[in-house]
Design an enzyme around this catalytic site. Structure first.
Site, PDB file in Angstrom:
ATOM      1  N   ARG A  46      42.446  42.631  36.211  1.00 25.73           N
ATOM      2  CA  ARG A  46      41.338  42.023  36.809  1.00 25.73           C
ATOM      3  C   ARG A  46      40.540  40.899  35.746  1.00 25.73           C
ATOM      4  O   ARG A  46      40.633  40.946  34.583  1.00 25.73           O
ATOM      5  CB  ARG A  46      40.205  43.121  36.878  1.00 25.73           C
ATOM      6  CG  ARG A  46      40.438  44.383  37.826  1.00 25.73           C
ATOM      7  CD  ARG A  46      40.373  44.031  39.218  1.00 25.73           C
ATOM      8  NE  ARG A  46      39.134  43.876  39.702  1.00 25.73           N
ATOM      9  CZ  ARG A  46      38.256  44.656  40.035  1.00 25.73           C
ATOM     10  NH1 ARG A  46      38.579  45.935  39.979  1.00 25.73           N
ATOM     11  NH2 ARG A  46      36.948  44.140  40.543  1.00 25.73           N
ATOM     12  N   SER A  89      27.491  37.074  41.522  1.00 29.19           N
ATOM     13  CA  SER A  89      28.272  38.384  41.247  1.00 29.19           C
ATOM     14  C   SER A  89      27.404  39.207  40.347  1.00 29.19           C
ATOM     15  O   SER A  89      26.730  39.160  39.336  1.00 29.19           O
ATOM     16  CB  SER A  89      29.427  38.077  40.052  1.00 29.19           C
ATOM     17  OG  SER A  89      29.788  39.300  39.521  1.00 29.19           O
ATOM     18  N   GLN A  91      28.228  42.050  38.953  1.00 33.15           N
ATOM     19  CA  GLN A  91      28.850  42.751  37.787  1.00 33.15           C
ATOM     20  C   GLN A  91      28.475  41.486  36.407  1.00 33.15           C
ATOM     21  O   GLN A  91      28.193  41.941  35.548  1.00 33.15           O
ATOM     22  CB  GLN A  91      30.254  42.726  37.978  1.00 33.15           C
ATOM     23  CG  GLN A  91      30.793  43.680  38.799  1.00 33.15           C
ATOM     24  CD  GLN A  91      32.189  44.062  39.019  1.00 33.15           C
ATOM     25  OE1 GLN A  91      32.849  43.249  38.377  1.00 33.15           O
ATOM     26  NE2 GLN A  91      32.529  45.021  40.085  1.00 33.15           N
ATOM     27  N   ASP A 237      32.762  45.005  49.701  1.00 33.74           N
ATOM     28  CA  ASP A 237      33.659  46.313  49.594  1.00 33.74           C
ATOM     29  C   ASP A 237      33.884  46.992  51.167  1.00 33.74           C
ATOM     30  O   ASP A 237      34.715  47.776  50.934  1.00 33.74           O
ATOM     31  CB  ASP A 237      32.834  47.282  48.588  1.00 33.74           C
ATOM     32  CG  ASP A 237      33.019  46.801  47.337  1.00 33.74           C
ATOM     33  OD1 ASP A 237      34.097  45.997  46.927  1.00 33.74           O
ATOM     34  OD2 ASP A 237      32.323  47.263  46.188  1.00 33.74           O
ATOM     35  N   LYS A 264      40.331  42.002  43.504  1.00 35.01           N
ATOM     36  CA  LYS A 264      39.874  43.299  43.493  1.00 35.01           C
ATOM     37  C   LYS A 264      40.859  44.254  42.718  1.00 35.01           C
ATOM     38  O   LYS A 264      41.708  43.659  41.959  1.00 35.01           O
ATOM     39  CB  LYS A 264      39.238  43.928  44.595  1.00 35.01           C
ATOM     40  CG  LYS A 264      37.998  43.115  45.087  1.00 35.01           C
ATOM     41  CD  LYS A 264      36.783  43.546  44.564  1.00 35.01           C
ATOM     42  CE  LYS A 264      35.784  42.882  45.147  1.00 35.01           C
ATOM     43  NZ  LYS A 264      34.323  43.447  44.477  1.00 35.01           N
ATOM     44  N   ARG A 268      42.862  43.017  48.431  1.00 38.91           N
ATOM     45  CA  ARG A 268      42.718  43.526  49.547  1.00 38.91           C
ATOM     46  C   ARG A 268      43.146  43.061  50.913  1.00 38.91           C
ATOM     47  O   ARG A 268      43.399  43.700  51.780  1.00 38.91           O
ATOM     48  CB  ARG A 268      41.230  43.981  49.497  1.00 38.91           C
ATOM     49  CG  ARG A 268      40.973  45.046  48.473  1.00 38.91           C
ATOM     50  CD  ARG A 268      39.421  45.373  48.735  1.00 38.91           C
ATOM     51  NE  ARG A 268      38.807  46.065  47.372  1.00 38.91           N
ATOM     52  CZ  ARG A 268      37.750  46.389  46.931  1.00 38.91           C
ATOM     53  NH1 ARG A 268      36.950  46.315  47.796  1.00 38.91           N
ATOM     54  NH2 ARG A 268      37.358  47.220  45.929  1.00 38.91           N
TER      55      ARG A 268
END
Length: 292
Positions: A46, A89, A91, A237, A264, A268
């Site tokens: 990541r 983002s 995060q 998500d 991710k 995905r």
């Protein structure tokens, strides 16, 4: 000891938690002892420069392995900065805000679009001097945080599987209670409603500043939709189960601006296309999305 942290005996293993390692990096950057943050082989793939760069701008002594975990953090005096995020983002901004709690001077974050704001809401509920505007978040240091009691709301990402299942299975009628209705997370509900889903939402209260409520879903015939832009961030998500909904809908569905799905825990877009194709689905991948 008054809520202080202690030096870990070894590397902190975050396993597969991308959110965990990025947020914890912000906290550990302001501690008076060294630490190492690591995880699984998946986590080591990541990208971490997105938090390493702004934390270093704050004076943090943090290094990665070519922009990836493990992350080595040494004690440093942090200072508040003004940082404009290149991408929306949660995060990244959370890592900066958590580091800002240990920094001298105020921290200002510019965000190019909506991103999850659970961290901001919780910090405000705990007494942090934090102001939030659509494109700017400002943290003034100095206010001690106060512990609060709250119930963690049901996760919309988990609820999405039941919501889509109820939409697709005839005679379904389900009610989900205590679900987070944070507007930065409800993109999946907005898109399903646009597809013709029979969904009713009722807000019932707040938990640590986050709205929670009840979602009622009945079977309905979905139709294809075109999505891109801000709503993609608000449902990032939920794309695996949304892809299933799109396959069951009448007409074509087009998705763009979802390139973040490729970095991710897995790619995905690639994984979902591969697995659903095994079941007979016809999905066309694009660099930043797909159409069915």
């Amino acid at each position: 000891d008054g809520g202080t942290l202690h030096e870990p005996q070894g590397a902190l293993d975050l396993v597969n938690a991308g959110t965990g390692i990025r947020l914890l990096a912000g906290i550990m950057a302001g501690q008076p002892f060294p630490s190492v943050l690591d995880g699984s082989e998946q986590l080591r793939r990541r990208p971490m420069n997105r938090i390493i760069t702004p934390l270093q701008m704050m004076g943090a002594d943090i290094q990665g392995q070519g922009g990836f975990a493990p992350l080595t953090v040494n004690p440093a005096q942090l200072r508040g900065i003004e940082y404009h995020m290149p991408m929306a983002s949660a995060q990244v901004k959370s890592a900066i805000l958590l580091a800002g709690l240990f920094a001298e001077g105020k921290t200002v974050i510019g965000q190019p679009g909506p991103a999850r704001d659970h961290t901001e809401r919780m910090l405000q509920a705990m007494g942090a001097k934090l102001t939030c505007e659509p494109e700017t978040i400002t943290l003034e240091p100095g206010n001690p945080l106060t512990a609060v009691d709250f119930t963690v709301p049901g996760d919309i990402s988990s609820a999405a599987f039941l919501i889509v299942a109820a939409c697709l299975i005839p005679e379904s009628h389900i009610t989900l209670t205590g679900i987070s209705l944070n507007p930065t997370r409800t993109g999946i509900l907005d898109v399903l409603l646009e597809m013709g889903a029979d969904i009713t939402v009722e807000e019932t209260g707040l938990e640590a500043g986050d709205p929670v409520g009840t979602i009622t879903v009945k079977h309905s015939q979905l139709k294809g939709v075109r999505i891109g832009g801000d709503v993609v961030v608000r449902m990032i998500d939920e794309f695996p189960i949304f892809m299933v909904a799109a396959l069951a809908a009448e007409g074509e569905t087009y998705v763009r601006d979802a390139g973040e799905l490729r970095v991710k825990e897995t790619d995905r877009l690639k994984v979902m296309t591969k697995e659903l194709t095994k079941m007979g689905a016809q999905i066309n991948e694009t660099p930043d999305g797909f159409y069915v």
